[in-house]
Motif scaffolding. Structure first.
Motif, short mmCIF file in Angstrom:
data_model
loop_
_atom_site.label_atom_id
_atom_site.label_comp_id
_atom_site.label_asym_id
_atom_site.label_seq_id
_atom_site.Cartn_x
_atom_site.Cartn_y
_atom_site.Cartn_z
N HIS A 13 20.42 -4.34 -3.00
CA HIS A 13 19.11 -5.06 -3.16
C HIS A 13 19.54 -6.22 -4.03
O HIS A 13 20.65 -6.23 -4.48
CB HIS A 13 18.34 -3.97 -3.98
N GLU A 35 7.14 -4.50 4.37
CA GLU A 35 6.54 -3.23 3.96
C GLU A 35 6.79 -3.06 2.60
O GLU A 35 8.00 -3.42 2.27
CB GLU A 35 6.95 -2.11 4.69
N ARG A 37 7.89 -0.81 -0.19
CA ARG A 37 8.91 0.49 -0.35
C ARG A 37 8.21 1.29 -1.48
O ARG A 37 8.42 2.37 -1.55
CB ARG A 37 10.20 0.06 -0.61
N ASP A 47 10.68 -3.80 1.22
CA ASP A 47 11.67 -3.21 2.17
C ASP A 47 12.34 -4.09 3.03
O ASP A 47 11.55 -4.80 3.84
CB ASP A 47 10.97 -1.89 2.58
N ASP A 50 17.40 -1.23 5.50
CA ASP A 50 18.36 -0.42 4.50
C ASP A 50 18.68 -1.25 3.35
O ASP A 50 19.79 -0.87 2.51
CB ASP A 50 19.69 0.22 5.06
N PHE A 52 16.64 -3.68 0.11
CA PHE A 52 15.28 -4.15 -0.46
C PHE A 52 15.56 -5.12 -1.49
O PHE A 52 16.55 -5.40 -2.00
CB PHE A 52 14.68 -2.91 -0.97
N LYS A 125 13.40 -0.08 13.14
CA LYS A 125 12.75 -0.13 11.76
C LYS A 125 11.78 -1.33 11.55
O LYS A 125 10.78 -1.83 11.28
CB LYS A 125 13.34 0.45 10.71
#
Length: 147
Positions: A13, A35, A37, A47, A50, A52, A125
């Motif tokens: 992240h 989105e 998270r 998000d 995998d 963020f 995703k």
């Protein structure tokens, strides 16, 4: 395992400080599709499959000048236009760098043009299953033996 030193294998992240969390989420929501998270007291997590972005309320330092991070997007032209529509300060020779109202400097990078590839589950995703790499990106991937 690498032995005596740990090997860097990715970024989990990036943490950004913003002045107002609700304003930041609204702005980033106008710039990008994403989105949320999760959210807690003074924190929000955007998000990216995998990875963020961690947003923390309460930025106090001066605006970033050279320090920045590259944010990969599926449509560079659409992102560039959204930044302009918001009236944010744009810089960089390709017009892909911008600073948000709190001084965080972003550099936009198109997924098609970069050397990393997302695994199928993350592609699904993120809704980028049909997004193909450019020939130049494929050559770079092959040259670095990443395929």
């Amino acid at each position: 395992m690498s032995g005596e030193r740990a090997r860097l294998v990715g970024i989990n992240h990036v943490a950004l400080e913003v002045g107002d969390l609700d304003e930041a989420l609204a702005l980033y929501g106008r710039l990008f599709g994403f989105e949320l998270r999760g959210r807690g007291a003074g924190m929000a997590f955007i998000d990216m499959g995998d990875q963020f972005l961690a947003l923390s309320e309460g930025r106090t330092q001066d605006p970033d000048v050279h320090r920045h991070f590259g944010l990969v997007v599926d449509d560079l032209d659409a992102a560039r236009e959204a930044v302009r529509r918001e009236g944010l300060e744009v810089s960089g020779r390709r017009g892909t760098d911008f600073r948000d109202p709190w001084g965080n400097r972003f550099q936009l990078v198109g997924y098609r043009d970069i050397q990393f590839e997302r695994v199928p589950g993350v592609r699904r995703k993120l809704g980028i299953e049909g997004l193909e790499k450019t020939d130049a990106a494929r050559r770079e991937i092959a040259d670095r033996r990443l395929d």
